[in-house]
Motif scaffolding. Structure first.
Motif, mmCIF file in Angstrom:
data_model
loop_
_atom_site.group_PDB
_atom_site.id
_atom_site.type_symbol
_atom_site.label_atom_id
_atom_site.label_comp_id
_atom_site.label_asym_id
_atom_site.label_seq_id
_atom_site.Cartn_x
_atom_site.Cartn_y
_atom_site.Cartn_z
ATOM 1 N N ARG A 187 -4.486 7.330 10.255
ATOM 2 C CA ARG A 187 -3.744 6.280 9.532
ATOM 3 C C ARG A 187 -2.630 6.835 8.663
ATOM 4 N NH1 ARG A 187 -8.984 3.908 8.507
ATOM 5 N NH2 ARG A 187 -8.946 4.746 6.381
ATOM 6 N N ALA A 188 -2.556 8.141 8.527
ATOM 7 C CA ALA A 188 -1.520 8.739 7.681
ATOM 8 C C ALA A 188 -0.131 8.399 8.211
ATOM 9 C CB ALA A 188 -1.708 10.250 7.611
ATOM 10 N N ASN A 189 0.777 8.146 7.311
ATOM 11 C CA ASN A 189 2.156 7.851 7.710
ATOM 12 C C ASN A 189 2.861 9.091 8.234
ATOM 13 O OD1 ASN A 189 1.426 6.055 5.129
ATOM 14 N ND2 ASN A 189 2.717 4.866 6.511
ATOM 15 N N GLN A 190 2.477 10.265 7.722
ATOM 16 C CA GLN A 190 3.049 11.519 8.200
ATOM 17 C C GLN A 190 1.939 12.570 8.266
ATOM 18 O OE1 GLN A 190 6.607 11.515 5.281
ATOM 19 N NE2 GLN A 190 7.282 12.829 6.953
ATOM 20 N N ILE A 191 1.938 13.343 9.348
ATOM 21 C CA ILE A 191 1.040 14.491 9.472
ATOM 22 C C ILE A 191 1.897 15.705 9.768
ATOM 23 C CG2 ILE A 191 -0.883 15.521 10.730
ATOM 24 C CD1 ILE A 191 -1.843 12.730 11.421
ATOM 25 N N GLU A 192 1.826 16.693 8.901
ATOM 26 C CA GLU A 192 2.644 17.884 9.081
ATOM 27 C C GLU A 192 1.730 19.086 9.292
ATOM 28 O OE1 GLU A 192 6.096 20.426 6.740
ATOM 29 O OE2 GLU A 192 5.866 18.266 6.408
ATOM 30 N N LEU A 193 1.963 19.801 10.369
ATOM 31 C CA LEU A 193 1.160 20.972 10.690
ATOM 32 C C LEU A 193 1.675 22.188 9.931
ATOM 33 C CD1 LEU A 193 -1.090 22.258 12.457
ATOM 34 C CD2 LEU A 193 0.696 22.732 14.142
ATOM 35 N N VAL A 194 0.776 22.840 9.189
ATOM 36 C CA VAL A 194 1.099 24.100 8.516
ATOM 37 C C VAL A 194 0.531 25.196 9.400
ATOM 38 C CG1 VAL A 194 0.866 25.466 6.423
ATOM 39 C CG2 VAL A 194 0.971 22.961 6.290
ATOM 40 N N GLN A 246 -12.208 8.497 0.122
ATOM 41 C CA GLN A 246 -12.412 7.138 -0.381
ATOM 42 C C GLN A 246 -11.697 6.945 -1.708
ATOM 43 O OE1 GLN A 246 -16.710 7.415 -0.261
ATOM 44 N NE2 GLN A 246 -16.828 6.156 1.585
ATOM 45 N N ASP A 247 -11.686 8.011 -2.545
ATOM 46 C CA ASP A 247 -10.890 7.942 -3.786
ATOM 47 C C ASP A 247 -9.412 7.753 -3.457
ATOM 48 O OD1 ASP A 247 -13.212 8.419 -5.190
ATOM 49 O OD2 ASP A 247 -12.871 10.569 -5.359
ATOM 50 N N ILE A 248 -8.933 8.487 -2.462
ATOM 51 C CA ILE A 248 -7.519 8.391 -2.082
ATOM 52 C C ILE A 248 -7.202 6.993 -1.551
ATOM 53 C CG2 ILE A 248 -5.847 9.253 -0.387
ATOM 54 C CD1 ILE A 248 -7.029 12.024 -0.786
ATOM 55 N N ASP A 249 -8.136 6.382 -0.828
ATOM 56 C CA ASP A 249 -7.923 5.014 -0.350
ATOM 57 C C ASP A 249 -7.676 4.050 -1.512
ATOM 58 O OD1 ASP A 249 -7.738 4.985 2.341
ATOM 59 O OD2 ASP A 249 -9.791 4.352 2.765
ATOM 60 N N GLU A 250 -8.450 4.202 -2.581
ATOM 61 C CA GLU A 250 -8.255 3.336 -3.743
ATOM 62 C C GLU A 250 -6.868 3.554 -4.352
ATOM 63 O OE1 GLU A 250 -11.114 2.901 -6.788
ATOM 64 O OE2 GLU A 250 -12.828 3.280 -5.467
ATOM 65 N N ILE A 251 -6.472 4.812 -4.418
ATOM 66 C CA ILE A 251 -5.163 5.111 -5.014
ATOM 67 C C ILE A 251 -4.043 4.564 -4.133
ATOM 68 C CG2 ILE A 251 -3.628 7.013 -5.661
ATOM 69 C CD1 ILE A 251 -6.176 8.602 -6.403
ATOM 70 N N LEU A 252 -4.185 4.677 -2.811
ATOM 71 C CA LEU A 252 -3.182 4.110 -1.904
ATOM 72 C C LEU A 252 -3.118 2.595 -2.035
ATOM 73 C CD1 LEU A 252 -3.925 6.254 1.288
ATOM 74 C CD2 LEU A 252 -1.859 6.364 -0.110
ATOM 75 N N ARG A 310 0.842 -1.198 0.000
ATOM 76 C CA ARG A 310 0.000 0.000 0.000
ATOM 77 C C ARG A 310 0.875 1.244 0.000
ATOM 78 N NH1 ARG A 310 -5.233 1.721 1.718
ATOM 79 N NH2 ARG A 310 -5.188 3.661 2.945
ATOM 80 N N GLY A 311 0.422 2.276 -0.695
ATOM 81 C CA GLY A 311 1.160 3.523 -0.752
ATOM 82 C C GLY A 311 1.145 4.244 0.587
ATOM 83 N N LYS A 312 2.003 5.238 0.719
ATOM 84 C CA LYS A 312 2.099 6.021 1.951
ATOM 85 C C LYS A 312 1.331 7.329 1.805
ATOM 86 C CE LYS A 312 6.571 4.111 3.340
ATOM 87 N NZ LYS A 312 7.984 4.405 3.709
ATOM 88 N N LEU A 313 0.675 7.725 2.910
ATOM 89 C CA LEU A 313 -0.145 8.938 2.915
ATOM 90 C C LEU A 313 0.522 9.996 3.774
ATOM 91 C CD1 LEU A 313 -2.759 10.511 2.302
ATOM 92 C CD2 LEU A 313 -3.790 9.388 4.286
ATOM 93 N N ARG A 314 0.665 11.175 3.204
ATOM 94 C CA ARG A 314 1.191 12.323 3.935
ATOM 95 C C ARG A 314 0.144 13.433 3.888
ATOM 96 N NH1 ARG A 314 7.177 15.069 3.222
ATOM 97 N NH2 ARG A 314 6.911 16.771 4.702
ATOM 98 N N ILE A 315 -0.154 14.021 5.038
ATOM 99 C CA ILE A 315 -1.217 15.024 5.131
ATOM 100 C C ILE A 315 -0.643 16.315 5.698
ATOM 101 C CG2 ILE A 315 -3.385 15.630 6.285
ATOM 102 C CD1 ILE A 315 -4.155 12.718 6.216
ATOM 103 N N ILE A 361 -0.073 12.690 -1.305
ATOM 104 C CA ILE A 361 0.076 13.851 -0.428
ATOM 105 C C ILE A 361 -1.217 14.643 -0.522
ATOM 106 C CG2 ILE A 361 1.430 15.889 0.140
ATOM 107 C CD1 ILE A 361 3.791 14.642 -1.298
ATOM 108 N N SER A 362 -1.822 14.954 0.632
ATOM 109 C CA SER A 362 -3.111 15.627 0.636
ATOM 110 C C SER A 362 -3.132 16.716 1.701
ATOM 111 C CB SER A 362 -4.246 14.624 0.863
ATOM 112 O OG SER A 362 -5.513 15.228 0.698
ATOM 113 N N THR A 363 -4.267 17.435 1.777
ATOM 114 C CA THR A 363 -4.424 18.532 2.731
ATOM 115 C C THR A 363 -5.783 18.425 3.411
ATOM 116 O OG1 THR A 363 -5.447 20.011 1.124
ATOM 117 C CG2 THR A 363 -3.043 20.045 1.266
#
Length: 849
Positions: free
Chosen positions: A154-161, A107-113, A3-8, A120-122
């Protein structure tokens, strides 16, 4: 493929730079040679954000149509076919256009992962499901687009802006976030400094908690038990003793010295689940912990110091707060105590020993309450006194046939029997008396308390130890059985209470009756007073002669300063009061719920009254103005001296005046009728009514050629008020004629059905859909947006109200072939009015004119 990695990128509000930061990360990865594609980006007209897209491949969007408008959404299939290493997809919480592949973008992003593509999302903090209501209470703006917290967690990384409120407001003022025409409104509403500060704090705290989770996970994966003092975590060890309040307040002061301090109170109970501390004291200390912002925990452990240290290391505590021991100096012979043991084994965790007024005064030893009834206790003490004597007499007769070992076993059997019957103390007396009698009558030399043989002395000593040990074990088992039975009973009772809460039961008498049955009381009363020192009032009671004051009760349980549960019949032991307190709290909840329901009903009644008054004003200002204007215009024309009117013109103007007056009369009549229905002042005068006499008079208000009557003279009479029935029929027939095509006629048919008479008014108009058939009977409803000149929408509401007042019913059905049929059902004459209706002596209601 994995599965791909998610960064938010998480932000506190729109405009802090989440999309800009995401595009910057995409550009950096592209510069390092990674295959990066843009699945979807929302620039919102921001030029600097659009500039960051230069050089990045953008996957074309999918065009969709919804309700006649064109929309674009991310093309999931195109992204999967393109299959980049990294996909940039904006606005995680976005809701897709209906008809899309998935309802939400996450849910679209889940399919892509799942396809092995990194994403990478926001997202903004206000879109998290758990914080949605909190954000609405702060900003006053409901957020319709949300994303489950679990998706972000569940995101692998969460970065605060992050951005300060002042800096964000400057960005907005410079036009870097919204269009210039929207800036002033945004700064004055959602983007106020207070709102932005609160949202920023929510974002910082949420990310800090996620960081803490990641830290705990890392420590667990790498088996790290040493304390990492990332933040101050203070653990308070509670015993349920009187020093607990002092410890909690001292620990709370320590926690507030630094930012982000956390307070955890822990009580160590034995593995048998039976607490040695006072449940009332623990409940009070739990409330105190929560009031100072801490959390209460209970752990099981036979060794208190080890259990306390294991808990502290498990939560990564930095400090432990314990109270000075209450043991007296000589009791330290038994061991160093919990505080000293924890301090010696704490390692890098600081231990604070807090002194208090109860230090060194000794623990209060509570004698366990006997687990048997008073009757059994009396019998056991009787056996303890008489049993050894009787057994000695019996064995003395068989001294030559019994050996010393058999005699000791018989005495031991008697001791165990007394222990089973009455507990420890009676069996101890039995063991002592048995040992003395065994020594005096059966151990050589006889009739003396000396023992010649050393072996017999040893055997007698073993007998005493075994007898006392067995008696003690039996007594402990009996008490544990009693406590387990009581705990089971309490659990069942509390389960009943919890179930009643979940079921929303609101019957206070049923709950009080349950209390009376459960505790065997004569009466139970719920008392309340409106002022701190005012008189008590009984708001609910069961049983004979309920008390009127808490001080008159055998048992009273305060719920608050103004409410108490009072029971009479007998005194209750302290352990029963715990469950009784839960009952009292539930009774208060039921009482409060009952009041809230009553207040809600009253509020609905007032709201309905306000709605009707508002509609009446609207009717007066609109629907009554048209006929009044027509009458005034006609009268002014007739009185004008500048124009000479012919007889035909005068007749036409007079007809217009008469028509307007008739319309006013009908409108005001309906308004008055609805007012009477709302206030419940309709009082029918019942009698035998023939439909063939009433129906013809009810159609006088409509054109003669618009209605066909089919009302046989042979129909039985109905039990009704002729005036009200005329009003019902007139309104229904007028409504049918109004909606019937001009070239068709309304049919009015009547026939006998079972014990009633059914009258049908059939039209061939446009009809009414099923979902609107009940709504047309509500006040001020005009189906199909009829023009205001067609009335105030009260005709059918008045008709149904009067029909129900007559004991009948009025309903709408579809006409076969198209149209609407009104079905009026009335009772046949029975010689007396239906139950609950007015008598013949009441004043009649005038018929419609």
């Amino acid at each position: 493929m994995g599965r791909g990695k998610l960064r938010i990128y998480l932000g506190a509000a729109p405009g802090v730079g989440k999309t800009y930061a995401m595009l910057g990360e995409g550009q950096r990865r592209r510069a390092r040679g990674a295959d990066v594609a843009v699945g979807l980006i929302e620039c919102h007209g921001r030029p600097r954000t659009a500039e960051m897209l230069e050089g990045l491949e953008v996957v074309p969007r999918r065009e969709m149509e919804h309700r006649g408008s064109a929309f674009t959404e991310m093309d999931v299939d195109a992204v999967l076919a393109r299959r980049p290493k990294v996909a940039l997809i904006d606005e995680l919480a976005h809701t897709n256009v209906p008809g899309s592949r998935n309802a939400k973008r996450w849910q679209d992003i889940d399919e892509i992962l799942d396809a092995g593509i990194d994403v990478i999302s926001t997202v903004n903090i206000q879109h998290l499901e758990s914080l949605n209501d909190v954000v609405e209470s702060i900003t006053g703006v409901p957020q319709r687009e949300t994303v489950p917290d679990a998706v972000v967690r569940r995101a692998n990384q969460i970065e605060l802006v992050d951005m300060s409120p002042e800096a964000l407001r400057r960005r907005m003022a410079h036009g870097n976030v919204y269009a210039p025409e929207k800036v002033d409104a945004a700064l004055s509403n959602y983007f106020r400094v207070g709102n932005l500060t609160a949202l920023r704090e929510l974002a910082l705290l949420w990310v800090a908690d996620r960081v803490d989770e990641y830290l705990q996970q890392y420590r667990a994966e790498h088996d790290i038990s040493a304390t990492w003092p990332a933040r101050e975590r203070i653990v308070v060890g509670l015993t349920g003793g009187p020093e607990g309040d002092t410890l909690l307040r001292r620990a709370a002061r320590i926690a507030t010295r630094g930012s982000g301090g956390e307070l955890l109170a822990v009580y160590v109970s034995k593995s048998d689940g039976l607490t040695g501390a006072s449940p009332e004291a623990l409940a009070q200390q739990r409330a105190l912990v929560e009031s100072v912002g801490g959390t209460f925990h209970s752990v099981i452990g036979e060794d208190v110091p080890s259990a306390l240290l294991d808990f502290a290391r498990g939560v990564n505590a930095t400090q432990i707060v314990l109270g000075s021991s209450r043991r007296k100096p000589w009791q330290y012979i038994l061991g160093p105590g919990v505080g000293a043991t924890v301090a010696a084994s704490s390692g890098d965790i600081d231990v604070h020993i807090v002194t208090h007024e109860h230090a060194g005064v000794g623990r209060t030893v509570r004698v366990p309450r006997s687990a048997v009834s008073r009757r059994r206790l009396l019998i056991s003490w009787l056996f303890a006194l008489i049993g050894p004597l009787l057994l000695t007499v019996v064995m003395a007769q068989s001294r030559d046939h019994l050996g010393l070992s058999t005699e000791m076993l018989l005495y031991l059997l008697l001791t165990v029997g007394v222990a089973l019957l009455g507990g420890l103390w009676a069996s101890t007396l039995t063991a002592v008396m048995s040992s003395v009698l065994l020594n005096y009558y059966f151990t050589p030399p006889l009739h003396t308390l000396t023992i010649r043989d050393a072996e017999n002395m040893f055997a007698l000593g073993v007998f005493v130890l075994v007898a006392l040990s067995v008696a003690s074990v039996v007594d402990v088992a009996a008490r544990r059985t009693h406590q387990a039975a009581r705990s089971q009973s309490e659990s069942e009772t509390l389960s009943f209470l919890a179930g009643s809460v979940l079921r929303g039961e609101q019957a206070l008498p049923a709950l009080l009756e349950r209390v009376r049955e459960a505790f065997g009381m004569e009466s139970v009363a719920m008392l309340e007073r409106t002022e701190p020192h005012g008189p008590w009032a009984c708001v609910g009671s069961v049983g004979p002669h309920p008390v009127r004051k808490p001080e008159e009760a055998d048992v009273d349980v305060p719920v608050s300063d103004s409410m108490a549960l009072a029971l009479s019949g007998r005194m209750l032991p302290a352990e029963d009061r715990r469950v009784l307190g839960a009952f009292a709290a539930q009774a208060a909840v039921v009482l409060e719920r009952r009041r809230l329901v009553a207040e809600a009903a009253e509020a609905r009644r007032l709201a309905e009254g306000n709605r009707i008054r508002t509609a009446l004003l609207a009717a007066v200002s609109h629907d009554l103005r048209t006929p009044l204007a027509a009458i005034k215009a006609s009268v002014s024309s007739l009185r004008s001296e500048d124009v000479s009117w012919s007889p035909e013109d005068e007749a036409e103007l007079l007809a217009a005046i008469e028509d307007g007056a008739d319309r006013l009369d009908a409108l005001i009549g309906n308004l008055l009728d609805m007012s009477r229905l709302q206030t419940g002042t309709v009082t029918p005068l019942f009698g035998d009514v023939a439909l063939d006499e009433v129906v013809p008079s009810a159609v006088l208000g409509v054109p003669e050629t618009s209605v066909v009557l089919d009302v046989p003279e042979t129909l039985p009479t109905v039990w009704a008020d002729a005036g009200l029935l005329d009003r019902v029929l007139a309104n229904v027939i007028e409504n049918a004629v109004k909606h019937n095509p001009p070239d068709r006629r309304v049919h009015v048919r009547a026939e006998a059905v079972r014990d009633g008479v059914e009258l049908r008014v059939v039209d061939r108009g446009p009809g009414v859909p099923d979902e609107a058939k009940e709504r047309i009977f509500e006040p001020f409803q005009r189906y199909g947006d009829a023009p205001a000149g067609n009335g105030v929408g009260l005709g059918l509401a008045v008709a149904r109200g009067f029909a129900e007042a007559l004991g009948g019913s009025l309903a709408a059905e579809d006409t076969p072939g198209g149209g609407l049929t009104m079905v009026l059902t009335l009772r046949m004459s029975a010689g007396r009015p239906p139950a609950g209706q007015g008598a013949a002596s009441e004043a009649p209601v005038p018929a419609a004119t």
